[in-house]
Design an enzyme around this catalytic site. Structure first.
Site, mmCIF file in Angstrom:
data_model
loop_
_atom_site.group_PDB
_atom_site.id
_atom_site.type_symbol
_atom_site.label_atom_id
_atom_site.label_comp_id
_atom_site.label_asym_id
_atom_site.label_seq_id
_atom_site.Cartn_x
_atom_site.Cartn_y
_atom_site.Cartn_z
ATOM 1 N N GLY A 1 -30.794 7.932 83.156
ATOM 2 C CA GLY A 1 -31.345 6.787 82.448
ATOM 3 C C GLY A 1 -30.337 5.949 81.692
ATOM 4 O O GLY A 1 -30.698 4.960 81.060
ATOM 5 N N HIS A 2 -29.057 6.318 81.737
ATOM 6 C CA HIS A 2 -28.046 5.616 80.910
ATOM 7 C C HIS A 2 -26.837 5.267 81.763
ATOM 8 O O HIS A 2 -25.810 5.934 81.638
ATOM 9 C CB HIS A 2 -27.639 6.500 79.740
ATOM 10 C CG HIS A 2 -26.976 5.763 78.613
ATOM 11 N ND1 HIS A 2 -25.629 5.527 78.557
ATOM 12 C CD2 HIS A 2 -27.487 5.212 77.489
ATOM 13 C CE1 HIS A 2 -25.335 4.895 77.437
ATOM 14 N NE2 HIS A 2 -26.446 4.686 76.775
ATOM 15 N N PHE A 3 -26.766 4.400 82.519
ATOM 16 C CA PHE A 3 -27.771 3.448 82.973
ATOM 17 C C PHE A 3 -27.852 3.607 84.476
ATOM 18 O O PHE A 3 -26.817 3.812 85.107
ATOM 19 C CB PHE A 3 -27.373 2.028 82.603
ATOM 20 C CG PHE A 3 -27.218 1.829 81.106
ATOM 21 C CD1 PHE A 3 -28.331 1.636 80.303
ATOM 22 C CD2 PHE A 3 -25.967 1.857 80.504
ATOM 23 C CE1 PHE A 3 -28.192 1.447 78.934
ATOM 24 C CE2 PHE A 3 -25.823 1.669 79.136
ATOM 25 C CZ PHE A 3 -26.935 1.470 78.346
ATOM 26 N N VAL B 1 -22.924 5.182 82.196
ATOM 27 C CA VAL B 1 -21.979 5.238 81.081
ATOM 28 C C VAL B 1 -22.389 6.407 80.196
ATOM 29 O O VAL B 1 -23.568 6.544 79.854
ATOM 30 C CB VAL B 1 -22.010 3.922 80.261
ATOM 31 C CG1 VAL B 1 -21.109 4.021 79.038
ATOM 32 C CG2 VAL B 1 -21.603 2.735 81.121
ATOM 33 N N PHE C 1 -27.882 12.897 81.681
ATOM 34 C CA PHE C 1 -28.050 11.652 80.922
ATOM 35 C C PHE C 1 -27.787 10.407 81.756
ATOM 36 O O PHE C 1 -28.231 9.312 81.411
ATOM 37 C CB PHE C 1 -27.188 11.638 79.656
ATOM 38 C CG PHE C 1 -25.751 12.006 79.857
ATOM 39 C CD1 PHE C 1 -24.838 11.097 80.350
ATOM 40 C CD2 PHE C 1 -25.307 13.285 79.528
ATOM 41 C CE1 PHE C 1 -23.504 11.439 80.522
ATOM 42 C CE2 PHE C 1 -23.975 13.639 79.686
ATOM 43 C CZ PHE C 1 -23.071 12.712 80.188
#
Length: 145
Positions: free
Chosen positions: A48-50, A55, A45
């Protein structure tokens, strides 16, 4: 009671990349559980986050809490995921107080605060270095398959 990752894999229906607990350090069946999630930069994850400021998504912190709730119930000798299914009915009072980032050790504590027939309400906390990162109440229904 304590559970390592192999025990957790047998207890929960989740698998990679959605199995979010690494170990359970304490468990009193149908009362409470404390679990650990080692947050690493390699988590899918974080792509893309971020990208420039990784985070852990709050929804995945809540999912880790929900998995700890499952352990709390499924560690009871009469329950197992082959014969029982737990449905999450609601997530209430969710608050996110501190970002969870790569390198953090997320300690998840869940406590049964109300149990009635086939439903359980849990108070859940997620901490990093004893600082509260997130909290929520989760309501779940336990149904025999």
């Amino acid at each position: 009671m304590q559970f390592n990752i192999q025990d957790i894999i047998k207890m929960l229906p989740h698998s990679y990349p959605f199995l979010l607990l690494d170990k359970v350090t304490a468990c009193v069946p149908n009362e409470s559980a404390t679990a650990i999630k080692n947050v690493t930069f390699n988590e899918p994850f974080f792509i893309g986050h971020f990208p420039n400021n990784p985070v852990m998504p709050g929804v995945l912190i809540v999912e880790a809490m929900a998995q700890a709730c499952l352990v709390c119930v499924m560690s009871d000798s009469k329950h197992n995921f082959e014969n029982y299914t737990i449905y999450f009915m609601s997530i209430e009072l969710a608050k996110f107080r501190k970002p969870v980032i790569p390198g953090d050790i997320l300690t998840i504590e869940v406590n049964v605060i109300h149990k009635r027939k086939d439903t359980c309400r849990f108070q859940c906390f997620a901490r990093v270095d004893q600082a509260l990162a997130s909290e929520a109440q989760i309501l779940a229904m336990i149904k025999k398959n």
